[in-house]
Scaffold this motif. Structure first.
Motif, PDB file in Angstrom:
ATOM      1  N   GLY A  99       3.304   1.001  -3.730  1.00 34.47           N
ATOM      2  CA  GLY A  99       2.512   1.774  -4.672  1.00 34.47           C
ATOM      3  C   GLY A  99       3.207   3.070  -5.080  1.00 34.47           C
ATOM      4  N   LEU A 152      -3.480   6.200  -3.053  1.00 32.36           N
ATOM      5  CA  LEU A 152      -3.452   4.764  -2.803  1.00 32.36           C
ATOM      6  C   LEU A 152      -4.011   4.404  -1.434  1.00 32.36           C
ATOM      7  CD1 LEU A 152       0.077   3.931  -4.258  1.00 32.36           C
ATOM      8  CD2 LEU A 152      -2.145   3.616  -5.347  1.00 32.36           C
ATOM      9  N   LEU A 163       0.727  -5.912  -3.142  1.00 34.60           N
ATOM     10  CA  LEU A 163      -0.382  -4.977  -3.002  1.00 34.60           C
ATOM     11  C   LEU A 163      -1.711  -5.734  -3.059  1.00 34.60           C
ATOM     12  CD1 LEU A 163       0.716  -2.012  -5.308  1.00 34.60           C
ATOM     13  CD2 LEU A 163       1.278  -2.425  -2.909  1.00 34.60           C
ATOM     14  N   THR A 198      -5.961  -1.736  -3.267  1.00 33.26           N
ATOM     15  CA  THR A 198      -4.850  -0.829  -3.557  1.00 33.26           C
ATOM     16  C   THR A 198      -4.481  -0.882  -5.024  1.00 33.26           C
ATOM     17  OG1 THR A 198      -3.996  -1.146  -1.304  1.00 33.26           O
ATOM     18  CG2 THR A 198      -2.488  -0.213  -2.918  1.00 33.26           C
ATOM     19  N   ARG A 242      -6.940   1.191  -6.956  1.00 27.56           N
ATOM     20  CA  ARG A 242      -6.667   2.623  -6.842  1.00 27.56           C
ATOM     21  C   ARG A 242      -5.415   3.000  -7.632  1.00 27.56           C
ATOM     22  NH1 ARG A 242      -8.585   1.448  -1.540  1.00 27.56           N
ATOM     23  NH2 ARG A 242      -6.483   1.060  -0.769  1.00 27.56           N
TER      24      ARG A 242
END
Length: 211
Positions: A47, A176, A117, A121, A124
């Protein structure tokens, strides 16, 4: 007139949006080769890497945000029609965001899949990009206005923009985490401050550029 300026710059940016998006996806593709196949490590660091890729992608078109209009005398024409430099700067910020922000948010979907991911996540990440990319666009236009007409403007713009964008990267990556609510608030506050102040800073730079 402002709507025309936004539409013109946004369409010009969208025609060249393939390069930032391609850069973003290439970075997401190469990152696993750099850190190895560890899925937990990729999910933890991926991320933040996507945030860094978004920043670098926002840098790619920076030389064409202001300099071509300044060289062609278009900024002088807008000023002669009574349009303030702050309004021009705001229009360019909106157009720059429209040309790279939504495409990067769409490109984040396959990028997140490449990095493994999970859905929370990714959610976000998308929310953070929605908050932070307008500030990246604001910084890009401001730096472009400050460096327009200078030799090596692209490299100089990168050196100026990267330190200013560090808070966005820190808070964006921090948001994240599952407990990243405070980071989200800091990201929003930082993005609001940068986005609200940029039209005035960029407008002053445009005024100096014409004088």
């Amino acid at each position: 007139m402002i709507a025309h300026l936004i539409a013109r710059d946004a369409m010009r940016g969208l025609r060249a949006a393939g390069l930032p998006v391609a850069f973003f996806l290439i970075a997401a593709t190469l990152f696993p080769f750099a850190v190895g196949p560890d899925a937990r490590l990729l999910a933890k660091a991926g991320g933040g890497m996507l945030w860094l890729a978004a920043l670098l992608a926002a840098l790619l078109p920076i030389e064409r945000l202001v300099a071509p209009d300044a060289d062609a005398g278009i900024l002088d024409q807008y000023a002669a029609r009574g349009i303030s430099d702050e309004a021009i700067a705001l229009a360019k910020i909106v157009a720059h965001w429209l040309s790279f922000g939504p495409p990067l948010m769409i490109a984040a979907l396959p990028g997140a899949a490449l990095l493994g991911l999970d859905a929370p996540t990714l959610g976000r990440l998308e929310a953070g990009l929605a908050i932070g990319t307008p500030a990246l666009a604001a910084l890009g236009v401001t730096v472009a206005a400050l460096t327009a007409g200078l030799r090596g403007a692209g490299a100089l713009a990168g050196l100026m923009l990267l330190p200013l964008a560090v808070p966005l990267l820190i808070f964006g990556a921090g948001a994240l985490a599952a407990d990243g609510g405070q980071a989200f608030k800091l990201l929003g506050a930082t993005a609001l401050l940068l986005t609200a102040g940029a039209p005035f800073a960029a407008g002053a730079a445009l005024t100096a550029l014409r004088d």
